[in-house]
Design an enzyme around this catalytic site. Structure first.
Site, PDB file in Angstrom:
ATOM      1  N   GLN A  89     -21.240  20.180 -57.414  1.00 32.22           N
ATOM      2  CA  GLN A  89     -22.402  21.076 -57.358  1.00 32.22           C
ATOM      3  C   GLN A  89     -21.928  22.506 -57.596  1.00 32.22           C
ATOM      4  OE1 GLN A  89     -24.632  22.455 -53.756  1.00 32.22           O
ATOM      5  NE2 GLN A  89     -26.321  21.332 -54.655  1.00 32.22           N
ATOM      6  N   HIS A 154     -27.255  24.186 -58.670  1.00 30.94           N
ATOM      7  CA  HIS A 154     -27.996  24.389 -57.413  1.00 30.94           C
ATOM      8  C   HIS A 154     -29.176  25.336 -57.661  1.00 30.94           C
ATOM      9  CE1 HIS A 154     -29.009  24.412 -53.334  1.00 30.94           C
ATOM     10  NE2 HIS A 154     -27.840  24.640 -52.762  1.00 30.94           N
ATOM     11  N   TYR A 159     -31.018  29.998 -52.778  1.00 31.52           N
ATOM     12  CA  TYR A 159     -29.890  30.633 -53.469  1.00 31.52           C
ATOM     13  C   TYR A 159     -30.382  31.274 -54.771  1.00 31.52           C
ATOM     14  CZ  TYR A 159     -27.188  28.540 -49.806  1.00 31.52           C
ATOM     15  OH  TYR A 159     -26.711  28.235 -48.558  1.00 31.52           O
TER      16      TYR A 159
HETATM   17  C1  LIG Z   1     -23.630  20.690 -43.067  1.00 32.32           C
HETATM   18  C2  LIG Z   1     -24.558  20.767 -44.233  1.00 32.32           C
HETATM   19  C3  LIG Z   1     -24.181  21.488 -45.364  1.00 32.32           C
HETATM   20  C4  LIG Z   1     -25.028  21.541 -46.483  1.00 32.32           C
HETATM   21  N1  LIG Z   1     -24.589  22.149 -47.626  1.00 32.32           N
HETATM   22  C5  LIG Z   1     -25.316  22.034 -48.772  1.00 32.32           C
HETATM   23  C6  LIG Z   1     -24.779  22.457 -50.020  1.00 32.32           C
HETATM   24  O1  LIG Z   1     -23.634  22.904 -50.124  1.00 32.32           O
HETATM   25  N2  LIG Z   1     -25.586  22.344 -51.109  1.00 32.32           N
HETATM   26  C7  LIG Z   1     -26.847  21.799 -51.052  1.00 32.32           C
HETATM   27  O2  LIG Z   1     -27.525  21.716 -52.066  1.00 32.32           O
HETATM   28  N3  LIG Z   1     -27.348  21.367 -49.886  1.00 32.32           N
HETATM   29  C8  LIG Z   1     -26.620  21.452 -48.761  1.00 32.32           C
HETATM   30  N4  LIG Z   1     -27.104  20.935 -47.590  1.00 32.32           N
HETATM   31  C9  LIG Z   1     -28.448  20.318 -47.586  1.00 32.32           C
HETATM   32  C10 LIG Z   1     -28.381  18.810 -47.807  1.00 32.32           C
HETATM   33  O3  LIG Z   1     -27.847  18.481 -49.070  1.00 32.32           O
HETATM   34  C11 LIG Z   1     -29.765  18.155 -47.670  1.00 32.32           C
HETATM   35  O4  LIG Z   1     -30.587  18.701 -48.681  1.00 32.32           O
HETATM   36  C12 LIG Z   1     -30.400  18.369 -46.296  1.00 32.32           C
HETATM   37  O5  LIG Z   1     -29.414  18.296 -45.275  1.00 32.32           O
HETATM   38  C13 LIG Z   1     -31.469  17.319 -45.968  1.00 32.32           C
HETATM   39  O6  LIG Z   1     -30.929  16.017 -46.014  1.00 32.32           O
HETATM   40  P1  LIG Z   1     -30.520  15.147 -44.716  1.00 32.32           P
HETATM   41  O7  LIG Z   1     -31.776  14.918 -43.917  1.00 32.32           O
HETATM   42  O8  LIG Z   1     -29.985  13.853 -45.293  1.00 32.32           O
HETATM   43  O9  LIG Z   1     -29.504  15.888 -43.944  1.00 32.32           O
HETATM   44  C14 LIG Z   1     -26.290  20.890 -46.453  1.00 32.32           C
HETATM   45  C15 LIG Z   1     -26.659  20.194 -45.298  1.00 32.32           C
HETATM   46  C16 LIG Z   1     -25.813  20.120 -44.212  1.00 32.32           C
HETATM   47  C17 LIG Z   1     -26.234  19.313 -43.023  1.00 32.32           C
END
Ligand SMILES: Cc1cc2nc3c(=O)[nH]c(=O)nc-3n(C[C@H](O)[C@H](O)[C@H](O)COP(=O)(O)O)c2cc1C
Length: 389
Positions: A89, A154, A159
């Site tokens: 990403q 992204h 962002y």
């Molecule tokens: C610890 C953490 C770090 C994350 N970092 C990113 C990231 O670097 N890029 C991104 O697009 N989303 C990031 N997200 C968002 C997740 O990709 C996802 O969209 C969001 O957590 C919802 O999904 P979930 O319910 O499976 O956690 C992050 C989420 C968490 C929990």
């Protein structure tokens, strides 16, 4: 790109890179767990395309220089050796960071600070915009040279690219703002520049928001229009749908409000005097908690289904995917083509295998959200390991 199944690890910032942003052995080990655990594809945590877009979170991975390619290649080789697939990403954090971390002024479409970081960004000039477009294309070239199976741009979560798409943060009156066509322009140009750089057979994905919680913020109908515009560029191979921004609170990651973790790990709150923390906990947090949206499984699926009607590109949906039954029904009913997860896999990197063998029907993650706020000052981890027992 052919995957072994439809379960994807969604990008999650790891905070495991070294001081220069090179992936480390710990990061390799972390990723390997997902492949050994049966996941079809890893999308890495976001990698910075240039210094001005560097995250304020702990130890972001970078892809802003050719000197970083060998470290990335070593990571990719290790994933390929065990039969895995991995997409990088690539991101520019825009106004959702601090200049003390980037060493450069913050970049944004307009001089409007993010409500969380509270630093006024620079309104990007035409030249700044060109540099960012080239920066994404160069980052994609490096990713390809390092052997990644594809890149994901992204365009979500507040962002830089999202801040151009949103009327809440983009107040420009030139050809980069105003109408949706204008707000989309930078995304379209980046897709074209990336495609030109990597060639027509290299997988290029994009992550977008279904909506944001903000005055004039992006709405689901606009998201559907944007996905059609992405398809029209003919430069993209798949769309992942998420939601929320940093200033919007726990919209992206719904669930519990992690009060203690915020005051223990997250700047600026963790640096406050204990008395201020007590006062905030007593008088401010209860009000903030009330406006957080509640958790429901697959909270982006409704909009994903509309996107599926509008485009023929493969759609990946993330956000609250927890039980095998909900995931299977979402795919069988045609609401999405793939599902992706972030929080559940931090606790159970082997969730795909558990589903396959019948050892589990539902992720154990209780959405405590401690992992999200703690990545501000330390590497990624699950703070509820006891849920495994
Ligand atoms: C610890 C953490 C770090 C994350 N970092 C990113 C990231 O670097 N890029 C991104 O697009 N989303 C990031 N997200 C968002 C997740 O990709 C996802 O969209 C969001 O957590 C919802 O999904 P979930 O319910 O499976 O956690 C992050 C989420 C968490 C929990």
């Amino acid at each position: 790109m052919e995957l072994s199944n439809r379960m994807i690890r969604s990008a999650s910032h790891e905070g495991l890179a070294d001081d220069r942003g090179r992936p480390t052995t710990e990061q390799f080990d972390f990723y390997e767990g997902f492949i050994r655990g049966g996941i079809g594809l890893i999308i890495t945590g976001y990698a910075g395309i240039m210094q001005s877009g560097k995250s304020a979170l702990y130890h972001m991975t970078m892809i802003d220089s050719d000197e970083l390619i060998p470290s990335h290649r070593a990571l990719v080789n290790r994933i390929h050796q065990i039969g895995g697939k991995i997409v990088l990403q690539i991101a520019h954090c825009g106004r959702q960071t601090w200049s003390k971390e980037t060493g450069e002024p913050l970049m944004a479409p307009s001089r409007i600070p993010c409500g969380f970081y509270r630093e006024t960004p620079k309104e990007m000039s035409e030249a700044d915009i060109r540099i960012v477009i080239e920066g994404f294309a160069e980052a994609a070239r490096r990713a390809k040279q390092a052997g990644y199976d594809g890149v994901q741009i992204h365009g979500a979560h507040g962002y830089l690219l999202f801040s151009f798409l949103s009327r809440h943060s983009n107040k420009r009156m030139d050809r980069w703002g105003g109408s949706l066509d204008n707000r989309f322009r930078i995304v379209g140009e980046i897709l074209k520049a990336v495609r030109e750089m990597v060639g027509k057979d290299y997988p290029v994905l994009i992550k977008l928001n279904t909506y944001e919680r903000a005055p004039l913020g992006m709405k689901p109908e606009e998201c559907v229009q944007i996905t059609s515009m992405v398809e029209e560029t003919d430069c993209c191979d798949g769309i992942e749908l998420s939601c929320g921004t940093n200033e919007g609170g726990f919209v992206m990651t719904r669930g519990k409000f992690p009060t203690s973790a915020i005051f223990n790990y997250m700047r600026p709150y963790c640096n406050y005097h204990p008395i201020i923390k007590l006062l905030l906990k007593a008088f401010v947090v209860p009000f903030v908690k009330v406006v957080q949206p509640s958790f429901a499984e697959g909270y982006n699926l409704e909009t994903a289904a509309k996107v599926k009607q509008a485009v023929s590109l493969p759609v990946i949906t993330v956000g609250g995917m927890r039980s095998k039954a909900v995931m299977e029904s979402a795919i069988e009913s045609g609401k999405t083509d793939f599902i992706s997860m972030a929080r559940p896999l931090i606790l159970e990197p082997d969730l795909a295998n558990k589903f396959k063998t019948g050892a589990s029907e539902k992720a154990l993650c209780d959405n405590c959200n401690e992992c999200v706020v703690a990545t501000d000052t330390r590497p990624i981890q699950c703070y509820k390991k006891e849920l495994l027992h």
